[in-house]
Design a protein around this motif. Structure first.
Motif, PDB file in Angstrom:
ATOM      1  N   VAL A   1       9.653 -10.074   1.131  1.00  0.00           N
ATOM      2  CA  VAL A   1       8.633  -9.510   0.238  1.00  0.00           C
ATOM      3  C   VAL A   1       8.499  -8.012   0.459  1.00  0.00           C
ATOM      4  CG1 VAL A   1       6.154  -9.488  -0.262  1.00  0.00           C
ATOM      5  CG2 VAL A   1       7.344 -11.661  -0.023  1.00  0.00           C
ATOM      6  N   VAL A   2       8.504  -7.586   1.720  1.00  0.00           N
ATOM      7  CA  VAL A   2       8.407  -6.157   2.030  1.00  0.00           C
ATOM      8  C   VAL A   2       9.602  -5.402   1.460  1.00  0.00           C
ATOM      9  CG1 VAL A   2       8.430  -4.457   3.895  1.00  0.00           C
ATOM     10  CG2 VAL A   2       6.959  -6.475   4.059  1.00  0.00           C
ATOM     11  N   ALA A   3      10.804  -5.973   1.610  1.00  0.00           N
ATOM     12  CA  ALA A   3      12.001  -5.320   1.070  1.00  0.00           C
ATOM     13  C   ALA A   3      11.912  -5.191  -0.449  1.00  0.00           C
ATOM     14  CB  ALA A   3      13.249  -6.111   1.469  1.00  0.00           C
ATOM     15  N   LEU A   4      11.457  -6.239  -1.124  1.00  0.00           N
ATOM     16  CA  LEU A   4      11.316  -6.188  -2.580  1.00  0.00           C
ATOM     17  C   LEU A   4      10.236  -5.193  -3.004  1.00  0.00           C
ATOM     18  CD1 LEU A   4      11.605  -9.983  -3.512  1.00  0.00           C
ATOM     19  CD2 LEU A   4      13.323  -8.187  -3.828  1.00  0.00           C
ATOM     20  N   SER A   5       9.269  -4.954  -2.135  1.00  0.00           N
ATOM     21  CA  SER A   5       8.221  -3.985  -2.453  1.00  0.00           C
ATOM     22  C   SER A   5       8.736  -2.555  -2.478  1.00  0.00           C
ATOM     23  CB  SER A   5       7.087  -4.096  -1.420  1.00  0.00           C
ATOM     24  OG  SER A   5       6.500  -5.383  -1.438  1.00  0.00           O
ATOM     25  N   LEU A   6       9.934  -2.344  -1.944  1.00  0.00           N
ATOM     26  CA  LEU A   6      10.492  -0.988  -1.851  1.00  0.00           C
ATOM     27  C   LEU A   6      11.476  -0.662  -2.963  1.00  0.00           C
ATOM     28  CD1 LEU A   6      11.115  -0.989   2.008  1.00  0.00           C
ATOM     29  CD2 LEU A   6       9.282   0.205   0.797  1.00  0.00           C
ATOM     30  N   VAL A   7      11.769  -1.631  -3.839  1.00  0.00           N
ATOM     31  CA  VAL A   7      12.790  -1.371  -4.864  1.00  0.00           C
ATOM     32  C   VAL A   7      12.311  -0.342  -5.882  1.00  0.00           C
ATOM     33  CG1 VAL A   7      13.866  -3.631  -4.558  1.00  0.00           C
ATOM     34  CG2 VAL A   7      12.044  -3.352  -6.267  1.00  0.00           C
ATOM     35  N   GLY A   8      10.983  -0.239  -6.077  1.00  0.00           N
ATOM     36  CA  GLY A   8      10.456   0.783  -6.980  1.00  0.00           C
ATOM     37  C   GLY A   8      10.690   2.175  -6.434  1.00  0.00           C
ATOM     38  N   VAL A   9      10.444   2.355  -5.134  1.00  0.00           N
ATOM     39  CA  VAL A   9      10.714   3.646  -4.485  1.00  0.00           C
ATOM     40  C   VAL A   9      12.200   3.984  -4.586  1.00  0.00           C
ATOM     41  CG1 VAL A   9      10.673   4.878  -2.292  1.00  0.00           C
ATOM     42  CG2 VAL A   9       8.760   3.418  -2.928  1.00  0.00           C
ATOM     43  N   ALA A  10      13.050   2.982  -4.416  1.00  0.00           N
ATOM     44  CA  ALA A  10      14.494   3.204  -4.506  1.00  0.00           C
ATOM     45  C   ALA A  10      14.877   3.705  -5.895  1.00  0.00           C
ATOM     46  CB  ALA A  10      15.247   1.914  -4.182  1.00  0.00           C
ATOM     47  N   ALA A  11      14.283   3.128  -6.944  1.00  0.00           N
ATOM     48  CA  ALA A  11      14.590   3.558  -8.315  1.00  0.00           C
ATOM     49  C   ALA A  11      14.105   4.982  -8.568  1.00  0.00           C
ATOM     50  CB  ALA A  11      13.961   2.596  -9.317  1.00  0.00           C
ATOM     51  N   ILE A  12      12.921   5.307  -8.069  1.00  0.00           N
ATOM     52  CA  ILE A  12      12.401   6.672  -8.228  1.00  0.00           C
ATOM     53  C   ILE A  12      13.306   7.670  -7.512  1.00  0.00           C
ATOM     54  CG2 ILE A  12      10.484   8.210  -7.671  1.00  0.00           C
ATOM     55  CD1 ILE A  12       8.613   5.808  -7.991  1.00  0.00           C
ATOM     56  N   GLY A  13      13.683   7.348  -6.282  1.00  0.00           N
ATOM     57  CA  GLY A  13      14.558   8.243  -5.527  1.00  0.00           C
ATOM     58  C   GLY A  13      15.901   8.441  -6.194  1.00  0.00           C
ATOM     59  N   LEU A  14      16.453   7.374  -6.779  1.00  0.00           N
ATOM     60  CA  LEU A  14      17.737   7.492  -7.466  1.00  0.00           C
ATOM     61  C   LEU A  14      17.615   8.385  -8.692  1.00  0.00           C
ATOM     62  CD1 LEU A  14      20.678   6.465  -7.387  1.00  0.00           C
ATOM     63  CD2 LEU A  14      19.969   4.650  -8.955  1.00  0.00           C
ATOM     64  N   PHE A  15      16.519   8.246  -9.427  1.00  0.00           N
ATOM     65  CA  PHE A  15      16.302   9.112 -10.592  1.00  0.00           C
ATOM     66  C   PHE A  15      16.213  10.576 -10.179  1.00  0.00           C
ATOM     67  CE2 PHE A  15      12.950  11.260 -13.166  1.00  0.00           C
ATOM     68  CZ  PHE A  15      13.748  11.542 -14.268  1.00  0.00           C
ATOM     69  N   VAL A  16      15.424  10.852  -9.142  1.00  0.00           N
ATOM     70  CA  VAL A  16      15.297  12.231  -8.661  1.00  0.00           C
ATOM     71  C   VAL A  16      16.654  12.753  -8.215  1.00  0.00           C
ATOM     72  CG1 VAL A  16      14.264  13.697  -6.884  1.00  0.00           C
ATOM     73  CG2 VAL A  16      12.886  11.933  -7.999  1.00  0.00           C
TER      74      VAL A  16
ATOM     75  N   GLY B   1       5.915  -7.728 -10.275  1.00  0.00           N
ATOM     76  CA  GLY B   1       5.948  -7.242 -11.656  1.00  0.00           C
ATOM     77  C   GLY B   1       5.889  -5.727 -11.726  1.00  0.00           C
ATOM     78  N   LEU B   2       5.055  -5.113 -10.863  1.00  0.00           N
ATOM     79  CA  LEU B   2       4.935  -3.659 -10.853  1.00  0.00           C
ATOM     80  C   LEU B   2       6.232  -3.012 -10.376  1.00  0.00           C
ATOM     81  CD1 LEU B   2       2.913  -1.386 -11.378  1.00  0.00           C
ATOM     82  CD2 LEU B   2       2.262  -1.498  -8.967  1.00  0.00           C
ATOM     83  N   GLN B   3       6.851  -3.584  -9.347  1.00  0.00           N
ATOM     84  CA  GLN B   3       8.126  -3.043  -8.869  1.00  0.00           C
ATOM     85  C   GLN B   3       9.200  -3.163  -9.953  1.00  0.00           C
ATOM     86  OE1 GLN B   3       7.992  -1.353  -6.074  1.00  0.00           O
ATOM     87  NE2 GLN B   3       5.892  -2.101  -5.801  1.00  0.00           N
ATOM     88  N   ALA B   4       9.222  -4.295 -10.657  1.00  0.00           N
ATOM     89  CA  ALA B   4      10.199  -4.475 -11.742  1.00  0.00           C
ATOM     90  C   ALA B   4       9.988  -3.439 -12.835  1.00  0.00           C
ATOM     91  CB  ALA B   4      10.092  -5.887 -12.319  1.00  0.00           C
ATOM     92  N   LEU B   5       8.729  -3.116 -13.121  1.00  0.00           N
ATOM     93  CA  LEU B   5       8.433  -2.094 -14.134  1.00  0.00           C
ATOM     94  C   LEU B   5       8.966  -0.731 -13.711  1.00  0.00           C
ATOM     95  CD1 LEU B   5       7.009  -1.262 -16.761  1.00  0.00           C
ATOM     96  CD2 LEU B   5       4.915  -0.938 -15.413  1.00  0.00           C
TER      97      LEU B   5
END
Length: 310
Positions: free
Chosen positions: A208-223, A286-290
């Protein structure tokens, strides 16, 4: 050169139609090998985890549970007289009774700061670091396509999310078993479960903790797609992370806080209830997926139209 050849799968075949003509003299394009993407992914993961920076990040993550365990041991003498936790580590008072709670405490401590910072460094360097080193244009010469390369970069970052979380969990489990007794686990709901089920719940918490970080990963990749400087991308990602964390603590901003990617991070505690409370967990996923959908699309739009000149 070895970086390009590995990414391209095979040297002479990297040009697609390079082997020329068929029997009638017409050029024949080779079909891409189905395992080519897996080969590139393996290469990218290997390159990432061989970097000294990545190993240093993992070492720091592994050291945090050791420091927490030693501090609790020194303070309490291991006599079960632990005090209440701080900084969101709601499980610290249970560590002296059961070393398995060091896993939950360590994840609660590292999730707001250490884990996302490490993910931000890896994600921010994913594309910008290649551009700064001058290897990005050579990677794009291989018959991968920008979309496939971007997906590989993101998959590698998500892999780091999982590995980093497991490093914290395993380090905490070993430290807790060495310094404190282990046995049956009393969940937050008051139910007592066997140690084996407690281990399974600890693994579920780590996922669950790892999945909570996928949003940060997407933001970092965009930057990372916006600049040719890996340091600038990493600093920007970390700065955004700190800003969001601050916004999530200001009471006057309660209207926007449920939409901040960090707002539901500590919902992993609901895994330690019987039955499991799914409401906050589903909101978190759901928020991380968004965030993945929005910033992943933005990264794709930027990267596929970017003029790579270095």
């Amino acid at each position: 050169m070895s970086r390009v050849e590995t990414a391209g799968g095979a040297g002479p075949d990297a040009g697609g139609a390079g082997t020329g003509a068929g029997a009638g003299g017409a050029a024949v394009r080779r079909a891409p090998r189905p395992l080519w993407s897996l080969g590139l992914l393996r290469n990218e993961i290997g390159m990432t985890f061989r970097r000294w920076r990545t190993l240093a990040l993992l070492a720091v993550l592994a050291a945090v549970p050791v420091l927490i365990g030693v501090a609790v041991r020194i303070e309490t003498g291991g006599d079960g007289g632990g005090s209440g936790g701080s900084g969101g580590a709601a499980f610290v008072s249970q560590i002296t009774n059961n070393g398995l709670f060091l896993v939950f405490t360590s994840l609660a401590v590292t999730l707001p700061v250490f884990l996302p910072l490490a993910v931000g460094v890896v994600a921010g360097d994913a594309v910008a670091g290649e551009a700064h080193a001058g290897t990005l244009r050579y990677l794009l010469v291989a018959p991968a396509g920008r979309t496939k390369l971007l997906l590989v970069k993101y998959a590698t970052t998500v892999t780091f999310c999982l590995v980093g979380t497991l490093v914290v969990a395993v380090s905490a489990l070993v430290t807790g078993a060495l310094l404190f007794p282990v046995g049956e686990v009393t969940l937050l709901s008051g139910t007592t479960v066997p140690f084996g089920e407690g281990l399974l719940r600890a693994l579920a918490v780590a996922v669950v903790v790892a999945l909570s970080l996928v949003g940060v990963a997407a933001i970092g990749l965009f930057v990372s797609t916006l600049t040719n400087s890996g340091i600038a991308a990493m600093a920007t990602t970390v700065g955004l992370l700190i800003m969001v964390q601050i916004l999530d603590t200001i009471p006057q901003l309660h209207a926007i806080q449920p939409y901040l990617f960090s707002h539901h991070w500590l919902s992993f505690a609901d895994v330690l209830r019987d039955p499991v409370y799914w409401d906050q967990l589903q909101k978190n996923f759901g928020l991380q997926a968004l965030y993945v959908a929005v910033f992943g699309s933005a990264a794709w739009a930027r990267f596929t139209t970017r003029d790579v000149t270095v």
